[in-house]
Design a protein around this motif. Structure first.
Motif, PDB file in Angstrom:
ATOM      1  N   GLU A  59       0.864  -1.175   0.000  1.00  0.00           N
ATOM      2  CA  GLU A  59       0.000   0.000   0.000  1.00  0.00           C
ATOM      3  C   GLU A  59       0.902   1.227   0.000  1.00  0.00           C
ATOM      4  OE1 GLU A  59      -3.096   2.308   2.884  1.00  0.00           O
ATOM      5  OE2 GLU A  59      -2.963   0.132   3.082  1.00  0.00           O
ATOM      6  N   ASP A  60       0.731   2.091  -0.978  1.00  0.00           N
ATOM      7  CA  ASP A  60       1.612   3.253  -1.106  1.00  0.00           C
ATOM      8  C   ASP A  60       1.053   4.453  -0.338  1.00  0.00           C
ATOM      9  OD1 ASP A  60       3.735   4.791  -1.782  1.00  0.00           O
ATOM     10  OD2 ASP A  60       3.374   4.774  -3.942  1.00  0.00           O
ATOM     11  N   SER A  61       1.074   4.301   0.967  1.00  0.00           N
ATOM     12  CA  SER A  61       0.691   5.389   1.873  1.00  0.00           C
ATOM     13  C   SER A  61       1.546   5.237   3.119  1.00  0.00           C
ATOM     14  CB  SER A  61      -0.789   5.293   2.250  1.00  0.00           C
ATOM     15  OG  SER A  61      -1.015   4.153   3.059  1.00  0.00           O
ATOM     16  N   ARG A  62       1.654   6.276   3.893  1.00  0.00           N
ATOM     17  CA  ARG A  62       2.478   6.193   5.108  1.00  0.00           C
ATOM     18  C   ARG A  62       2.080   5.008   5.981  1.00  0.00           C
ATOM     19  NH1 ARG A  62       5.765  10.717   6.224  1.00  0.00           N
ATOM     20  NH2 ARG A  62       5.411  12.380   4.746  1.00  0.00           N
ATOM     21  N   GLU A  63       0.778   4.719   6.048  1.00  0.00           N
ATOM     22  CA  GLU A  63       0.311   3.602   6.866  1.00  0.00           C
ATOM     23  C   GLU A  63       0.660   2.253   6.244  1.00  0.00           C
ATOM     24  OE1 GLU A  63      -1.924   6.088   5.780  1.00  0.00           O
ATOM     25  OE2 GLU A  63      -1.493   7.256   7.575  1.00  0.00           O
ATOM     26  N   GLY A  64       0.818   2.216   4.921  1.00  0.00           N
ATOM     27  CA  GLY A  64       1.091   0.966   4.223  1.00  0.00           C
ATOM     28  C   GLY A  64       2.561   0.671   3.992  1.00  0.00           C
ATOM     29  N   TRP A  65       3.415   1.666   4.193  1.00  0.00           N
ATOM     30  CA  TRP A  65       4.852   1.444   3.990  1.00  0.00           C
ATOM     31  C   TRP A  65       5.383   0.470   5.026  1.00  0.00           C
ATOM     32  CZ3 TRP A  65       6.072   7.352   3.885  1.00  0.00           C
ATOM     33  CH2 TRP A  65       5.670   7.894   2.667  1.00  0.00           C
ATOM     34  N   PRO A  66       6.360  -0.349   4.660  1.00  0.00           N
ATOM     35  CA  PRO A  66       6.943  -1.269   5.638  1.00  0.00           C
ATOM     36  C   PRO A  66       7.735  -0.504   6.699  1.00  0.00           C
ATOM     37  CG  PRO A  66       8.143  -1.375   3.561  1.00  0.00           C
ATOM     38  CD  PRO A  66       6.970  -0.473   3.342  1.00  0.00           C
ATOM     39  N   LYS A  67       7.789  -1.054   7.895  1.00  0.00           N
ATOM     40  CA  LYS A  67       8.656  -0.511   8.946  1.00  0.00           C
ATOM     41  C   LYS A  67      10.024  -1.155   8.763  1.00  0.00           C
ATOM     42  CE  LYS A  67       7.391   1.455  12.326  1.00  0.00           C
ATOM     43  NZ  LYS A  67       7.513   2.849  12.665  1.00  0.00           N
ATOM     44  N   PHE A  68      11.073  -0.364   8.826  1.00  0.00           N
ATOM     45  CA  PHE A  68      12.417  -0.912   8.692  1.00  0.00           C
ATOM     46  C   PHE A  68      13.415  -0.026   9.406  1.00  0.00           C
ATOM     47  CE2 PHE A  68      11.217   1.397   4.820  1.00  0.00           C
ATOM     48  CZ  PHE A  68      12.196   2.370   4.747  1.00  0.00           C
ATOM     49  N   LYS A  69      14.530  -0.618   9.719  1.00  0.00           N
ATOM     50  CA  LYS A  69      15.609   0.093  10.395  1.00  0.00           C
ATOM     51  C   LYS A  69      16.927  -0.587  10.035  1.00  0.00           C
ATOM     52  CE  LYS A  69      16.723   1.976  14.877  1.00  0.00           C
ATOM     53  NZ  LYS A  69      16.081   3.193  15.303  1.00  0.00           N
ATOM     54  N   HIS A  70      17.974   0.197   9.945  1.00  0.00           N
ATOM     55  CA  HIS A  70      19.318  -0.292   9.641  1.00  0.00           C
ATOM     56  C   HIS A  70      19.404  -0.944   8.263  1.00  0.00           C
ATOM     57  CE1 HIS A  70      20.395   0.740  13.695  1.00  0.00           C
ATOM     58  NE2 HIS A  70      19.466  -0.077  14.173  1.00  0.00           N
ATOM     59  N   LEU A  71      18.635  -0.428   7.319  1.00  0.00           N
ATOM     60  CA  LEU A  71      18.751  -0.870   5.938  1.00  0.00           C
ATOM     61  C   LEU A  71      19.447   0.240   5.160  1.00  0.00           C
ATOM     62  CD1 LEU A  71      15.296  -2.608   5.450  1.00  0.00           C
ATOM     63  CD2 LEU A  71      17.504  -3.667   5.885  1.00  0.00           C
ATOM     64  N   ALA A  72      19.429   0.191   3.863  1.00  0.00           N
ATOM     65  CA  ALA A  72      20.156   1.161   3.040  1.00  0.00           C
ATOM     66  C   ALA A  72      19.725   2.592   3.369  1.00  0.00           C
ATOM     67  CB  ALA A  72      19.918   0.874   1.569  1.00  0.00           C
ATOM     68  N   PRO A  73      20.677   3.505   3.478  1.00  0.00           N
ATOM     69  CA  PRO A  73      20.359   4.901   3.771  1.00  0.00           C
ATOM     70  C   PRO A  73      19.458   5.512   2.700  1.00  0.00           C
ATOM     71  CG  PRO A  73      22.732   4.521   3.911  1.00  0.00           C
ATOM     72  CD  PRO A  73      22.113   3.277   3.339  1.00  0.00           C
ATOM     73  N   GLY A  74      18.555   6.358   3.132  1.00  0.00           N
ATOM     74  CA  GLY A  74      17.736   7.124   2.221  1.00  0.00           C
ATOM     75  C   GLY A  74      16.423   6.485   1.806  1.00  0.00           C
TER      76      GLY A  74
END
Length: 84
Positions: A59-74
Motif C-alpha cells: 500500500e503506497d501510503s504512510r500507513e502501508g509502507w513497511p517498517k524498517f531500520k538499519h537498511l540502506a540509507p535514504g
C-alpha cells in the motif's frame, strides 16, 4: 503507480526501468505503473531461470509502507519524496 517490494536472487543486478530504491543488496522498493505480473516477468527475463524472485505489492501510503531500520540509507526519504 504502484509500490512493490522486490526480492532478487543473491548478487543479481537488474534494470528496473522504473523508480527504485535499494533496502539492501537484494531487496528493493520499486514504484512503477506496471502491474505485478508485468514487473515480475520483466525482471525474471533479465537473469537465469530457476533463481528465486519475489514481487509483492505494498500500500503506497504512510500507513502501508513497511517498517524498517538499519537498511540502506535514504529509503524512508525516498518514500516520502515520491509520495509526499
Amino acid at each position: 503507480m504502484t509500490l512493490y517490494l522486490v526480492l532478487l536472487p543473491d548478487g543479481v543486478t537488474v534494470d528496473f526501468a522504473a523508480d527504485a530504491h535499494p533496502l539492501g543488496p537484494d531487496i528493493w522498493l520499486v514504484r512503477t505503473g506496471r502491474d505485478r505480473s508485468r514487473l515480475f516477468h520483466d525482471l525474471r527475463d533479465q537473469f537465469a531461470r530457476g533463481l528465486p524472485l519475489m514481487v509483492a505489492p505494498l500500500e503506497d501510503s504512510r500507513e502501508g509502507w513497511p517498517k524498517f531500520k538499519h537498511l540502506a540509507p535514504g529509503a524512508l526519504a525516498w518514500l516520502r519524496e515520491e509520495k509526499g
